[in-house]
Design an enzyme around this catalytic site. Structure first.
Site, short mmCIF file in Angstrom:
data_model
loop_
_atom_site.label_atom_id
_atom_site.label_comp_id
_atom_site.label_asym_id
_atom_site.label_seq_id
_atom_site.Cartn_x
_atom_site.Cartn_y
_atom_site.Cartn_z
N SER A 81 0.80 -1.24 0.00
CA SER A 81 0.00 0.00 0.00
C SER A 81 0.83 1.28 0.00
O SER A 81 0.28 2.36 -0.29
CB SER A 81 -0.94 0.02 1.19
OG SER A 81 -2.15 -0.57 0.86
N TYR A 94 -1.86 -2.32 -10.96
CA TYR A 94 -2.00 -2.17 -9.51
C TYR A 94 -1.22 -3.26 -8.76
O TYR A 94 -0.46 -2.98 -7.82
CB TYR A 94 -3.49 -2.18 -9.11
CG TYR A 94 -3.69 -2.23 -7.62
CD1 TYR A 94 -3.49 -1.10 -6.83
CD2 TYR A 94 -4.06 -3.41 -6.98
CE1 TYR A 94 -3.64 -1.15 -5.44
CE2 TYR A 94 -4.21 -3.48 -5.61
CZ TYR A 94 -4.00 -2.34 -4.84
OH TYR A 94 -4.14 -2.40 -3.48
N TYR A 146 -4.79 2.85 7.26
CA TYR A 146 -6.05 2.10 7.21
C TYR A 146 -7.01 2.64 8.26
O TYR A 146 -7.04 3.84 8.54
CB TYR A 146 -5.81 0.59 7.43
CG TYR A 146 -4.69 0.00 6.62
CD1 TYR A 146 -4.72 0.04 5.24
CD2 TYR A 146 -3.60 -0.60 7.23
CE1 TYR A 146 -3.69 -0.53 4.48
CE2 TYR A 146 -2.58 -1.17 6.49
CZ TYR A 146 -2.63 -1.12 5.12
OH TYR A 146 -1.62 -1.67 4.39
N VAL A 160 1.03 -3.87 3.69
CA VAL A 160 0.98 -5.20 4.31
C VAL A 160 2.30 -5.98 4.14
O VAL A 160 2.44 -7.06 4.69
CB VAL A 160 -0.22 -6.04 3.83
CG1 VAL A 160 -1.53 -5.45 4.31
CG2 VAL A 160 -0.21 -6.23 2.32
#
Ligand code: GLU
Length: 305
Positions: free
Chosen positions: A61, A189, A241, A259
């Protein structure tokens, strides 16, 4: 600083036992959960590394910050935020629910998976290959590391198992947030998430943001100061998050986690910090990495609040 970092790493390493490495992307489960490292790049040109700061990990991320910058450069803020909102969320990073229930039906912010996939779709380049070539070039430039590349084992692992992301993307295709070939966008992505870095690389990206868009080591402007401000603000409200509020209270620095175990933190006008510890808590953030940043922020009075 070196002594401080060494002591922080040493006595926070025990917290790596409290977390688990990510397993939902099978390849990530191979990480060593006891790794813990930090790298600091100050804006006056000093750099310090401690612990496992040279171990490679995938950005996951954290790459969303890079692609948001590129989407802003390519399209300008107005177009980007026409497609993606800038609101925090208390849902998990890969949540689907708000995509349908919100009006207008656009992803909440560019740091959750849906918003990040939409941001990647906005990056210029008519195919995955073109987009990823530009993302890699940009990442190499802002890290000053020409060696940066993709971990294809992680990419394949995520592509094979990324059903939730696929669902998000196809849903957004149905509502017009995404246009074009969904699988191609997803490949870009998944590849951006699989870009391999060290603490040093992410500390350098953070240092550029801390320096309002200018590379501290060369003086080159990468993004307008206004974009750096937008990105740092979104990192504060959405970067960790559904733990962003707690991170703001306890650490108080614009940050973004992944992550893979990395956390990138940009202390405005002071320094960029990269932390790595792949043992994650339930929210997907590095358990020991959070402790390290909390202590460093306290010791050096880094909170922006
Ligand atoms: N590649 C990961 C995913 O899409 C990124 C998530 C993360 O680091 O939070 O699930």
């Amino acid at each position: 600083m070196q002594i401080l970092l060494s002591s922080i790493i040493n006595h926070n390493r025990k917290y790596t036992e409290l977390g688990e490495v990510a397993t939902y992307i099978p390849e990530l489960s191979k990480a060593n959960k006891n790794h813990l490292g930090i790298y600091v790049v100050t804006l006056d040109g000093e750099e310090y590394g401690e612990g496992d700061f040279d171990v490679k990990f995938t950005m996951q991320s954290i790459s969303k910050v890079v692609t948001l910058m590129l989407a802003l450069l390519d399209n300008g803020p107005e177009k980007v935020f026409e497609k993606i909102d800038m609101e925090p969320t208390a849902d998990t990073f890969n949540s689907i629910s708000s995509l349908e229930t919100r009006n207008p039906q656009k992803p909440l912010n560019p740091m959750i998976n849906s918003g990040a996939i939409a941001a990647t779709s906005l990056i210029y380049g008519e195919s995955c290959d073109k987009k990823i070539e530009r993302i890699l070039k940009f990442t190499r430039k802002i890290t000053g590391n020409k060696e940066i590349g993709i971990n294809y084992d992680v990419f394949r692992s995520e592509k094979e198992t990324g059903h939730r992301n696929r669902a998000l993307a196809y849903y957004m295709r149905s509502t017009g947030v995404l246009t074009g070939d969904v699988e191609d966008i997803l490949d870009a992505y998944f590849m951006q998430c699989s870009i391999e870095v060290t603490c040093k690389d992410i500390a350098r990206i953070a240092a550029m943001l801390a320096n309002n868009g200018i590379l501290p080591w060369s003086g080159e402007r990468i993004i307008p100061a206004q974009y750096a401000r937008i990105v740092k603000t979104i990192m504060v409200t959405c970067g960790m998050y559904d733990e962003s509020g707690e991170f703001a209270v306890k650490v108080g620095i614009p940050g973004k986690s992944g992550v893979g175990g990395g956390i990138m933190a940009a202390v405005p006008n002071r320094m960029g910090i990269g932390v790595f510890g792949p043992a994650l808590n339930k929210k997907g953030n590095s358990v020991a990495g959070l402790k390290v940043l909390e202590e460093l922020s306290r010791e050096l009075d880094l909170s922006i609040f």
